[in-house]
Design a protein around this motif. Structure first.
Motif, PDB file in Angstrom:
ATOM      1  N   GLU A   1      44.369  -6.205   0.639  1.00 33.26           N
ATOM      2  CA  GLU A   1      45.832  -6.166   0.476  1.00 33.26           C
ATOM      3  C   GLU A   1      46.397  -4.852   1.017  1.00 33.26           C
ATOM      4  O   GLU A   1      47.423  -4.848   1.708  1.00 33.26           O
ATOM      5  N   LEU A   2      45.712  -3.736   0.728  1.00 27.48           N
ATOM      6  CA  LEU A   2      46.166  -2.441   1.236  1.00 27.48           C
ATOM      7  C   LEU A   2      46.104  -2.399   2.768  1.00 27.48           C
ATOM      8  O   LEU A   2      47.009  -1.869   3.418  1.00 27.48           O
TER       9      LEU A   2
ATOM     10  N   GLN B   1      34.186  -6.613 -10.346  1.00 21.62           N
ATOM     11  CA  GLN B   1      34.931  -5.413  -9.984  1.00 21.62           C
ATOM     12  C   GLN B   1      34.924  -5.211  -8.472  1.00 21.62           C
ATOM     13  O   GLN B   1      35.946  -4.844  -7.886  1.00 21.62           O
ATOM     14  N   ASN B   2      33.783  -5.446  -7.830  1.00 24.18           N
ATOM     15  CA  ASN B   2      33.712  -5.320  -6.373  1.00 24.18           C
ATOM     16  C   ASN B   2      34.636  -6.316  -5.702  1.00 24.18           C
ATOM     17  O   ASN B   2      35.309  -5.985  -4.721  1.00 24.18           O
ATOM     18  N   LEU B   3      34.673  -7.532  -6.215  1.00 30.54           N
ATOM     19  CA  LEU B   3      35.556  -8.555  -5.658  1.00 30.54           C
ATOM     20  C   LEU B   3      37.011  -8.138  -5.786  1.00 30.54           C
ATOM     21  O   LEU B   3      37.774  -8.240  -4.821  1.00 30.54           O
ATOM     22  N   VAL B   4      37.379  -7.626  -6.954  1.00 32.77           N
ATOM     23  CA  VAL B   4      38.753  -7.160  -7.168  1.00 32.77           C
ATOM     24  C   VAL B   4      39.057  -6.008  -6.218  1.00 32.77           C
ATOM     25  O   VAL B   4      40.127  -5.968  -5.589  1.00 32.77           O
TER      26      VAL B   4
END
Length: 176
Positions: A117-118, A107-110
């Motif tokens: 990306e943002l 989840q941290n990686l995502v």
């Protein structure tokens, strides 16, 4: 009185041989047959029954001792089982903990990828805004330059109109 054909030891040995693990399953008549039906059945029965009573009495005396040993063994088995269950629970807990850590890491990686990306999109938008600001400044400068030119042209037109009016006034005066 006549001597016995078989001694007590022979009768007991024949019964034990027939009974194997369970001497209580052997009857006096079976022992009598084993001894080739020699001797009195009543004597064989009396000796065998006395032997079975001794066995029962011996088992009754051993019973508390067996019970203690059984209890100790059961406690060992229970302790071993408890330790085994404890080990299994700890292993399951560790596995669950590892799975949770993996999920959190994923989840941290995502989230990091999404943040990157943002940030990339934000930089692109900032660059667009800066480009549009520069373009607006250039357009404002161009508008200001055009306004100056319009003022100059208006002044020139006004001068030309004034001189043309003067000329026309002078011509009209001459014509009159």
């Amino acid at each position: 009185m006549r001597p016995r054909i078989h001694t007590e030891a022979e009768i007991i040995a024949a019964g034990m041989e027939l009974g194997g693990d369970d001497p209580f399953a052997v009857s006096a008549s079976q022992i009598h047959k084993k001894l080739e039906c020699r001797g009195r059945l009543s004597i064989v029965a009396k000796v065998w029954d006395a032997h079975l009573e001794e066995l029962e009495h011996a088992e009754a005396e051993e019973q508390p001792n067996l019970s203690t040993k059984l209890e100790e063994h059961m406690l060992q088995v229970l302790e071993s089982t408890r330790e085994g269950i404890k080990g299994l629970l700890l292993a399951q807990l560790q596995t669950h903990s590892n799975e949770m850590q993996l999920q959190c890491s994923a989840q941290n990686l995502v989230q990091e990828q999404q943040m990157a990306e943002l940030e990339k999109r934000d930089r692109a938008k900032q660059e667009q805004v800066e480009y549009l600001d520069d373009l607006c400044e250039k357009q404002a400068d161009r508008v200001a330059e055009l306004e100056k030119q319009v003022e100059q042209l208006s002044a020139e037109i006004h001068e030309l109109k004034s001189s043309s009016d003067l000329e026309m006034t002078g011509r009209s005066a001459l014509m009159n």
